[in-house]
Design a protein around this motif. Structure first.
Motif, PDB file in Angstrom:
ATOM      1  N   TYR A  15       0.840  -1.193   0.000  1.00  0.00           N
ATOM      2  CA  TYR A  15       0.000   0.000   0.000  1.00  0.00           C
ATOM      3  C   TYR A  15       0.877   1.246   0.000  1.00  0.00           C
ATOM      4  O   TYR A  15       2.073   1.191   0.272  1.00  0.00           O
ATOM      5  CB  TYR A  15      -0.953   0.013   1.201  1.00  0.00           C
ATOM      6  N   ILE A  16       0.233   2.363  -0.318  1.00  0.00           N
ATOM      7  CA  ILE A  16       0.868   3.665  -0.246  1.00  0.00           C
ATOM      8  C   ILE A  16       0.301   4.361   0.983  1.00  0.00           C
ATOM      9  O   ILE A  16      -0.917   4.506   1.118  1.00  0.00           O
ATOM     10  CB  ILE A  16       0.576   4.514  -1.504  1.00  0.00           C
ATOM     11  N   ALA A  17       1.175   4.790   1.886  1.00  0.00           N
ATOM     12  CA  ALA A  17       0.771   5.548   3.063  1.00  0.00           C
ATOM     13  C   ALA A  17       1.040   7.024   2.786  1.00  0.00           C
ATOM     14  O   ALA A  17       2.171   7.394   2.462  1.00  0.00           O
ATOM     15  CB  ALA A  17       1.555   5.085   4.289  1.00  0.00           C
ATOM     16  N   VAL A  18       0.002   7.843   2.889  1.00  0.00           N
ATOM     17  CA  VAL A  18       0.104   9.263   2.567  1.00  0.00           C
ATOM     18  C   VAL A  18      -0.200  10.081   3.821  1.00  0.00           C
ATOM     19  O   VAL A  18      -1.206   9.855   4.477  1.00  0.00           O
ATOM     20  CB  VAL A  18      -0.890   9.649   1.444  1.00  0.00           C
ATOM     21  N   GLU A  19       0.683  11.025   4.131  1.00  0.00           N
ATOM     22  CA  GLU A  19       0.486  11.943   5.255  1.00  0.00           C
ATOM     23  C   GLU A  19       0.919  13.328   4.802  1.00  0.00           C
ATOM     24  O   GLU A  19       1.966  13.469   4.168  1.00  0.00           O
ATOM     25  CB  GLU A  19       1.343  11.539   6.451  1.00  0.00           C
ATOM     26  N   PHE A  20       0.093  14.343   5.122  1.00  0.00           N
ATOM     27  CA  PHE A  20       0.501  15.702   4.774  1.00  0.00           C
ATOM     28  C   PHE A  20      -0.180  16.731   5.670  1.00  0.00           C
ATOM     29  O   PHE A  20      -1.219  16.458   6.268  1.00  0.00           O
ATOM     30  CB  PHE A  20       0.247  16.005   3.296  1.00  0.00           C
ATOM     31  N   PHE A  21       0.453  17.889   5.757  1.00  0.00           N
ATOM     32  CA  PHE A  21      -0.063  19.026   6.502  1.00  0.00           C
ATOM     33  C   PHE A  21      -0.406  20.142   5.526  1.00  0.00           C
ATOM     34  O   PHE A  21       0.327  20.380   4.564  1.00  0.00           O
ATOM     35  CB  PHE A  21       0.983  19.560   7.501  1.00  0.00           C
ATOM     36  N   ILE A  22      -1.514  20.832   5.817  1.00  0.00           N
ATOM     37  CA  ILE A  22      -1.965  21.938   4.972  1.00  0.00           C
ATOM     38  C   ILE A  22      -2.098  23.194   5.839  1.00  0.00           C
ATOM     39  O   ILE A  22      -2.632  23.133   6.944  1.00  0.00           O
ATOM     40  CB  ILE A  22      -3.331  21.624   4.325  1.00  0.00           C
ATOM     41  N   VAL A  23      -1.596  24.312   5.329  1.00  0.00           N
ATOM     42  CA  VAL A  23      -1.776  25.615   5.961  1.00  0.00           C
ATOM     43  C   VAL A  23      -2.297  26.569   4.893  1.00  0.00           C
ATOM     44  O   VAL A  23      -1.678  26.704   3.826  1.00  0.00           O
ATOM     45  CB  VAL A  23      -0.449  26.143   6.554  1.00  0.00           C
ATOM     46  N   LYS A  24      -3.430  27.200   5.176  1.00  0.00           N
ATOM     47  CA  LYS A  24      -4.035  28.152   4.230  1.00  0.00           C
ATOM     48  C   LYS A  24      -4.137  27.560   2.827  1.00  0.00           C
ATOM     49  O   LYS A  24      -3.729  28.169   1.843  1.00  0.00           O
ATOM     50  CB  LYS A  24      -3.257  29.461   4.215  1.00  0.00           C
ATOM     51  N   SER A  25      -4.640  26.347   2.749  1.00  0.00           N
ATOM     52  CA  SER A  25      -4.874  25.626   1.484  1.00  0.00           C
ATOM     53  C   SER A  25      -3.609  25.219   0.751  1.00  0.00           C
ATOM     54  O   SER A  25      -3.670  24.813  -0.409  1.00  0.00           O
ATOM     55  CB  SER A  25      -5.759  26.446   0.537  1.00  0.00           C
ATOM     56  N   LEU A  26      -2.444  25.312   1.397  1.00  0.00           N
ATOM     57  CA  LEU A  26      -1.189  24.914   0.763  1.00  0.00           C
ATOM     58  C   LEU A  26      -0.575  23.731   1.510  1.00  0.00           C
ATOM     59  O   LEU A  26      -0.552  23.718   2.747  1.00  0.00           O
ATOM     60  CB  LEU A  26      -0.190  26.070   0.757  1.00  0.00           C
ATOM     61  N   VAL A  27      -0.050  22.778   0.759  1.00  0.00           N
ATOM     62  CA  VAL A  27       0.689  21.668   1.355  1.00  0.00           C
ATOM     63  C   VAL A  27       2.018  22.226   1.855  1.00  0.00           C
ATOM     64  O   VAL A  27       2.779  22.810   1.079  1.00  0.00           O
ATOM     65  CB  VAL A  27       0.927  20.535   0.330  1.00  0.00           C
ATOM     66  N   VAL A  28       2.281  22.059   3.165  1.00  0.00           N
ATOM     67  CA  VAL A  28       3.525  22.594   3.725  1.00  0.00           C
ATOM     68  C   VAL A  28       4.525  21.487   4.056  1.00  0.00           C
ATOM     69  O   VAL A  28       5.716  21.756   4.235  1.00  0.00           O
ATOM     70  CB  VAL A  28       3.272  23.473   4.973  1.00  0.00           C
ATOM     71  N   SER A  29       4.062  20.249   4.143  1.00  0.00           N
ATOM     72  CA  SER A  29       4.964  19.103   4.303  1.00  0.00           C
ATOM     73  C   SER A  29       4.190  17.831   4.006  1.00  0.00           C
ATOM     74  O   SER A  29       2.962  17.794   4.109  1.00  0.00           O
ATOM     75  CB  SER A  29       5.570  19.051   5.713  1.00  0.00           C
ATOM     76  N   PHE A  30       4.945  16.791   3.611  1.00  0.00           N
ATOM     77  CA  PHE A  30       4.308  15.503   3.357  1.00  0.00           C
ATOM     78  C   PHE A  30       5.317  14.368   3.460  1.00  0.00           C
ATOM     79  O   PHE A  30       6.527  14.576   3.382  1.00  0.00           O
ATOM     80  CB  PHE A  30       3.614  15.471   1.986  1.00  0.00           C
ATOM     81  N   VAL A  31       4.758  13.185   3.640  1.00  0.00           N
ATOM     82  CA  VAL A  31       5.505  11.928   3.533  1.00  0.00           C
ATOM     83  C   VAL A  31       4.599  10.956   2.792  1.00  0.00           C
ATOM     84  O   VAL A  31       3.431  10.796   3.147  1.00  0.00           O
ATOM     85  CB  VAL A  31       5.860  11.334   4.915  1.00  0.00           C
ATOM     86  N   VAL A  32       5.133  10.337   1.765  1.00  0.00           N
ATOM     87  CA  VAL A  32       4.423   9.289   1.016  1.00  0.00           C
ATOM     88  C   VAL A  32       5.339   8.084   0.998  1.00  0.00           C
ATOM     89  O   VAL A  32       6.459   8.152   0.496  1.00  0.00           O
ATOM     90  CB  VAL A  32       4.084   9.743  -0.425  1.00  0.00           C
ATOM     91  N   ARG A  33       4.863   6.965   1.589  1.00  0.00           N
ATOM     92  CA  ARG A  33       5.692   5.763   1.695  1.00  0.00           C
ATOM     93  C   ARG A  33       5.057   4.626   0.906  1.00  0.00           C
ATOM     94  O   ARG A  33       3.845   4.432   0.955  1.00  0.00           O
ATOM     95  CB  ARG A  33       5.818   5.316   3.152  1.00  0.00           C
ATOM     96  N   LEU A  34       5.890   3.866   0.207  1.00  0.00           N
ATOM     97  CA  LEU A  34       5.462   2.622  -0.426  1.00  0.00           C
ATOM     98  C   LEU A  34       5.817   1.499   0.542  1.00  0.00           C
ATOM     99  O   LEU A  34       6.989   1.306   0.868  1.00  0.00           O
ATOM    100  CB  LEU A  34       6.158   2.412  -1.769  1.00  0.00           C
ATOM    101  N   VAL A  35       4.803   0.797   1.017  1.00  0.00           N
ATOM    102  CA  VAL A  35       4.994  -0.230   2.036  1.00  0.00           C
ATOM    103  C   VAL A  35       4.674  -1.597   1.441  1.00  0.00           C
ATOM    104  O   VAL A  35       3.618  -1.792   0.832  1.00  0.00           O
ATOM    105  CB  VAL A  35       4.090   0.044   3.262  1.00  0.00           C
ATOM    106  N   TRP A  36       5.592  -2.531   1.644  1.00  0.00           N
ATOM    107  CA  TRP A  36       5.415  -3.927   1.215  1.00  0.00           C
ATOM    108  C   TRP A  36       5.292  -4.792   2.459  1.00  0.00           C
ATOM    109  O   TRP A  36       6.040  -4.612   3.424  1.00  0.00           O
ATOM    110  CB  TRP A  36       6.599  -4.373   0.364  1.00  0.00           C
ATOM    111  N   ILE A  37       4.349  -5.738   2.435  1.00  0.00           N
ATOM    112  CA  ILE A  37       4.112  -6.636   3.560  1.00  0.00           C
ATOM    113  C   ILE A  37       4.589  -8.031   3.174  1.00  0.00           C
ATOM    114  O   ILE A  37       4.032  -8.655   2.260  1.00  0.00           O
ATOM    115  CB  ILE A  37       2.623  -6.677   3.930  1.00  0.00           C
ATOM    116  N   ARG A  38       5.638  -8.489   3.861  1.00  0.00           N
ATOM    117  CA  ARG A  38       6.175  -9.823   3.606  1.00  0.00           C
ATOM    118  C   ARG A  38       5.158 -10.871   4.049  1.00  0.00           C
ATOM    119  O   ARG A  38       4.269 -10.599   4.828  1.00  0.00           O
ATOM    120  CB  ARG A  38       7.495  -9.983   4.353  1.00  0.00           C
TER     121      ARG A  38
END
Length: 104
Positions: A15-38
């Motif tokens: 799966y893709i895990a998506v996390e981000f912060f928004i300030v005044k309608s703008l993305v100010v930081s994010f992390v997007v991870r590709l996760v594999w489950i053995r």
């Protein structure tokens, strides 16, 4: 600062895990991870895009989480880089996972 977090399941074992912060309608930081489950249930971050260091970039990581390669996205704002990262993982997740598994 509004925070968003969600997962995009690509198959039963990744799966893709998506996390981000928004300030005044703008993305100010994010992390997007590709996760594999053995098959034993252990999860590995295969690759990630994030905004650490103030610039969007992609990190390719090894099975211990050690950084193997960093690719900077200097010409992309955070919002465009966020969209790009999700699209990249959706289109190429099988290749990322294959390369990761070949290193195990």
């Amino acid at each position: 600062m509004p925070y968003e977090s969600f997962r995009i399941y690509l198959r039963d074992d990744c799966y893709i895990a998506v996390e981000f912060f928004i300030v005044k309608s703008l993305v100010v930081s994010f992390v997007v991870r590709l996760v594999w489950i053995r098959s034993d249930g252990e999860e590995f971050t295969v690759a990630r895009y994030d905004t650490a260091h103030g610039t969007a970039h992609r990190d390719i990581v090894g099975k211990t989480g050690r950084l193997l390669n960093k690719t900077w996205l200097f010409d992309m704002g955070f919002e465009k880089a966020l969209t790009y990262s999700v699209d990249d993982f959706r289109k190429h997740y099988e290749n990322y996972i294959k390369v990761f598994c070949d290193r195990l």
